[in-house]
Enzyme design. Structure first.
Site, short mmCIF file in Angstrom:
data_model
loop_
_atom_site.label_atom_id
_atom_site.label_comp_id
_atom_site.label_asym_id
_atom_site.label_seq_id
_atom_site.Cartn_x
_atom_site.Cartn_y
_atom_site.Cartn_z
N GLN A 73 0.84 -1.20 0.00
CA GLN A 73 0.00 0.00 0.00
C GLN A 73 0.87 1.25 0.00
OE1 GLN A 73 -2.58 0.33 3.38
NE2 GLN A 73 -3.52 2.23 2.69
N GLU A 91 3.79 6.04 8.20
CA GLU A 91 5.11 6.14 8.83
C GLU A 91 5.75 4.78 9.07
OE1 GLU A 91 7.48 8.73 12.15
OE2 GLU A 91 5.33 8.49 12.40
N ARG A 128 -6.88 3.01 12.97
CA ARG A 128 -6.10 1.81 13.21
C ARG A 128 -6.39 1.28 14.61
NH1 ARG A 128 -2.04 1.20 9.51
NH2 ARG A 128 -0.93 -0.19 10.91
#
Length: 301
Positions: A73, A91, A128
């Protein structure tokens, strides 16, 4: 008419470029949606990142996966002055790519403002599941403080329910020392939310120390905090009469209450003329281990 460039000089320049390839990526088109391969050395860290800790073992696993199969991704970046880029989301993928020795990483370039970049970062992180409770609490606070979002709006943007958003925001009322314990994983979200029922920071800190010392479960903590918030006074005359009619000595009843508060478990004392038994109820192995710890016995393995 200006002199034409020296063909030898052009050839020399071309030769140097081939020997010393520039780190510059191709000029990024505005939000094409198509990923570009951008050198990892040109991507600056996101200053709006809400995550403060990364699981090193999981990062290593991701780096191994990227080394074998590449980045599945693409990350999202925006253009900075000086032919550099700033990370918006992804990140962990960027750090893992560097660990895997990758020179470039697929990235989608977006034209966004500082505020839009910060909002995208915070919302993406909140969607997340691996942020710790305090990281989530601070992220919601930034959305509320910097973007003036209501709890309802934050819930809609992140896919959470409004009550959860409110509960996370309340964690910021904990003393900083207890927030650090939650962030370290010594206290869970359930423990922290229960501790907030107490009034003062001193009470919260004192109760938290006991919860951690006895390794109380969330259920035990709820019982313990309920006892602190609703202390039973020494039995009055009427209550003594009611206890006596129920067949229990008032002093035994008081001892039973004190044990329940101390252990955070349901306790029953059956006494007949100074002889009897103490029954301590537990709901699971966590409760049992906490009881053994409180009695200075060896917990079960």
């Amino acid at each position: 008419m200006p002199p034409s460039p020296d063909p030898k000089r052009r050839a020399l320049g071309k030769g140097l470029e081939s020997l010393l390839p520039s780190l510059k990526a191709e000029a990024a088109p505005p939000s094409t949606g198509k990923p570009l391969e951008i050198p990892v050395g040109l991507i600056d860290r996101n200053p709006f990142q809400t995550r403060t800790t990364f699981d090193e073992a999981k990062l290593t696993e991701l780096a191994q996966s990227i080394a074998a199969s590449g980045v599945v991704q693409p990350i999202v970046v925006r253009v900075l002055p000086g032919d550099r880029y700033q990370l918006i989301t992804g990140e962990r993928r960027l750090i893992a790519s560097k660990q895997a020795g990758k020179a470039t990483i697929p990235a989608i370039v977006r034209e966004v403002s500082d505020e839009q970049a910060m909002e995208m970062t915070i919302v993406e992180n909140l969607q997340r599941a691996d942020l710790n409770p305090m990281e989530q609490a601070r992220a919601y606070h930034r959305l509320s403080h910097d973007f003036k979002m209501t709890q309802e709006q934050m819930a809609t943007r992140t896919g959470k329910d409004r009550a959860s958003v409110g509960n996370f925001l309340r964690l910021l009322k904990l003393p900083e020392t207890i927030q650090a314990r939650v962030e370290a994983g010594d206290l869970s979200f359930g423990h922290a939310r229960t501790l907030l029922g107490l009034g003062s920071p001193e009470q919260i800190a004192s109760a938290a120390q006991k919860v951690m010392a006895l390794s109380m479960s969330v259920r035990q903590t709820e019982t313990y905090i309920h006892g602190l918030m609703n202390p039973e006074s020494r039995p009055g005359k009427l209550e003594k009469q009611q206890i006596a009619e129920a067949g229990q000595d008032p002093n035994v009843h008081e001892a039973q209450t004190r044990l329940q508060r101390s252990l955070g478990l349901r306790v029953k004392i059956e006494d007949k003329k100074g002889k009897g038994k103490v029954i301590i109820e537990y709901a699971n192995l966590e409760d049992f281990d906490a009881l053994l710890t409180a009695l200075n016995a060896q917990p079960t393995e």
